[in-house]
Scaffold this motif. Structure first.
Motif, PDB file in Angstrom:
ATOM      1  N   UNK A 134       0.690  -1.206   0.087  1.00  0.00           N
ATOM      2  CA  UNK A 134       0.041   0.009   0.045  1.00  0.00           C
ATOM      3  C   UNK A 134       0.773   1.277   0.140  1.00  0.00           C
ATOM      4  N   UNK A 135       2.127   1.307   0.622  1.00  0.00           N
ATOM      5  CA  UNK A 135       2.956   2.502   0.838  1.00  0.00           C
ATOM      6  C   UNK A 135       3.335   2.954  -0.442  1.00  0.00           C
ATOM      7  N   UNK A 136       3.421   1.800  -1.537  1.00  0.00           N
ATOM      8  CA  UNK A 136       3.916   2.365  -2.982  1.00  0.00           C
ATOM      9  C   UNK A 136       2.810   1.970  -3.896  1.00  0.00           C
ATOM     10  N   UNK A 137       1.516   1.835  -3.400  1.00  0.00           N
ATOM     11  CA  UNK A 137       0.479   1.938  -4.420  1.00  0.00           C
ATOM     12  C   UNK A 137       0.329   0.663  -5.228  1.00  0.00           C
ATOM     13  N   UNK A 138       0.905  -0.342  -4.390  1.00  0.00           N
ATOM     14  CA  UNK A 138       0.501  -1.880  -5.311  1.00  0.00           C
ATOM     15  C   UNK A 138      -0.413  -2.506  -4.748  1.00  0.00           C
ATOM     16  N   UNK A 139      -0.917  -2.137  -3.916  1.00  0.00           N
ATOM     17  CA  UNK A 139      -2.268  -2.994  -3.146  1.00  0.00           C
ATOM     18  C   UNK A 139      -3.010  -3.373  -4.296  1.00  0.00           C
ATOM     19  N   UNK A 140      -3.682  -2.846  -5.138  1.00  0.00           N
ATOM     20  CA  UNK A 140      -4.804  -3.297  -6.252  1.00  0.00           C
ATOM     21  C   UNK A 140      -3.709  -4.034  -7.078  1.00  0.00           C
ATOM     22  N   UNK A 141      -2.569  -3.841  -7.601  1.00  0.00           N
ATOM     23  CA  UNK A 141      -1.785  -4.778  -8.620  1.00  0.00           C
ATOM     24  C   UNK A 141      -1.607  -6.128  -7.825  1.00  0.00           C
ATOM     25  N   UNK A 142      -1.353  -6.033  -6.620  1.00  0.00           N
ATOM     26  CA  UNK A 142      -0.933  -7.523  -6.108  1.00  0.00           C
ATOM     27  C   UNK A 142      -2.295  -8.143  -5.807  1.00  0.00           C
ATOM     28  N   UNK A 143      -3.412  -7.663  -5.387  1.00  0.00           N
ATOM     29  CA  UNK A 143      -4.874  -8.320  -5.756  1.00  0.00           C
ATOM     30  C   UNK A 143      -5.232  -8.702  -6.938  1.00  0.00           C
ATOM     31  N   UNK A 144      -4.936  -8.066  -7.860  1.00  0.00           N
ATOM     32  CA  UNK A 144      -5.260  -8.307  -9.385  1.00  0.00           C
ATOM     33  C   UNK A 144      -4.463  -9.769  -9.446  1.00  0.00           C
ATOM     34  N   UNK A 145      -3.040  -9.791  -9.203  1.00  0.00           N
ATOM     35  CA  UNK A 145      -2.426 -11.072  -9.260  1.00  0.00           C
ATOM     36  C   UNK A 145      -2.789 -12.264  -8.670  1.00  0.00           C
ATOM     37  N   UNK A 146      -3.057 -12.013  -7.184  1.00  0.00           N
ATOM     38  CA  UNK A 146      -3.746 -12.810  -6.553  1.00  0.00           C
ATOM     39  C   UNK A 146      -5.009 -13.380  -7.007  1.00  0.00           C
ATOM     40  N   UNK A 147      -5.821 -12.686  -7.581  1.00  0.00           N
ATOM     41  CA  UNK A 147      -7.034 -13.095  -8.129  1.00  0.00           C
ATOM     42  C   UNK A 147      -6.910 -13.778  -9.454  1.00  0.00           C
ATOM     43  N   UNK A 148      -5.514 -13.647 -10.119  1.00  0.00           N
ATOM     44  CA  UNK A 148      -5.409 -14.250 -11.397  1.00  0.00           C
ATOM     45  C   UNK A 148      -5.855 -13.508 -12.741  1.00  0.00           C
ATOM     46  N   UNK A 149      -5.794 -12.158 -12.344  1.00  0.00           N
ATOM     47  CA  UNK A 149      -6.254 -11.329 -13.472  1.00  0.00           C
ATOM     48  C   UNK A 149      -4.991 -10.629 -14.193  1.00  0.00           C
TER      49      UNK A 149
END
Length: 176
Positions: free
Chosen positions: A48-63
């Motif tokens: 979240x500090x680098x604004x990667x939270x959404x990208x990490x969630x997309x990776x974990x959900x397979x998007x």
């Protein structure tokens, strides 16, 4: 033990109460080595500090796949390190897959940026207006052009649910 007469009207909130809070969480942790002292080991980076939270969630959900997440991570770290008082033209990261042991996948990335050139146009209609200056020979650099580049490895360790950022280095220079 709770006994309910009508199971079609079961309400978890009546038994446990309302939820107290909803916490954002991902299963993968990001670890980075210190650029100048890699012997110190890894330190955890909070997405979240680098604004990667959404990208990490997309990776974990397979998007998105591991290569795309790695590319987004390197670009994010690179943009974080760039000087904010200069406008930059940032190129897409170049990547190559690394030979890794079983249960791991890794990519080596290289990214670069150059200073965006602007010039003030004269005349009545365009007085004081800045427009982007595009040199006909993009490969030739003016003496005052700033450049920056970064390189690093992103390794996905699936057994540990960890993402390692290794050997990240950033260089900022005036090209002549």
């Amino acid at each position: 033990r709770y006994e309910f007469e009508d199971t079609s009207t079961f309400d978890l909130e009546s038994v446990c109460g309302p939820p107290l809070f909803i916490e954002y969480s991902t299963t993968n942790n990001i670890y980075c080595t210190n650029t100048y002292h890699p012997e110190d080991g890894y330190e955890q980076i909070h997405a979240e500090e680098y604004g990667l939270g959404q990208h990490l969630s997309n990776y974990e959900s397979g998007n998105i796949d591991a290569k795309e997440l790695g590319s987004l991570m390197i670009r994010t770290f690179f943009l974080h390190d760039l000087s904010s008082n200069v406008q930059w033209d940032v190129n897409a990261p170049l990547e190559r897959e690394l030979a890794m042991s079983l249960g791991e996948i890794g990519y080596s990335f290289f990214i670069e940026a150059t200073e965006r050139k602007t010039q003030t146009l004269g005349g009545d209609a365009t007085a004081g207006r800045e427009e982007e200056f595009i040199d006909e020979e993009e490969e030739s650099f003016s003496k005052s052009e700033l450049g920056a580049s970064a390189t690093g490895n992103i390794v996905f360790v699936y057994d540990l649910a960890e993402i390692h950022v290794e050997n990240y280095s950033f260089v900022h220079e005036r090209r002549s």
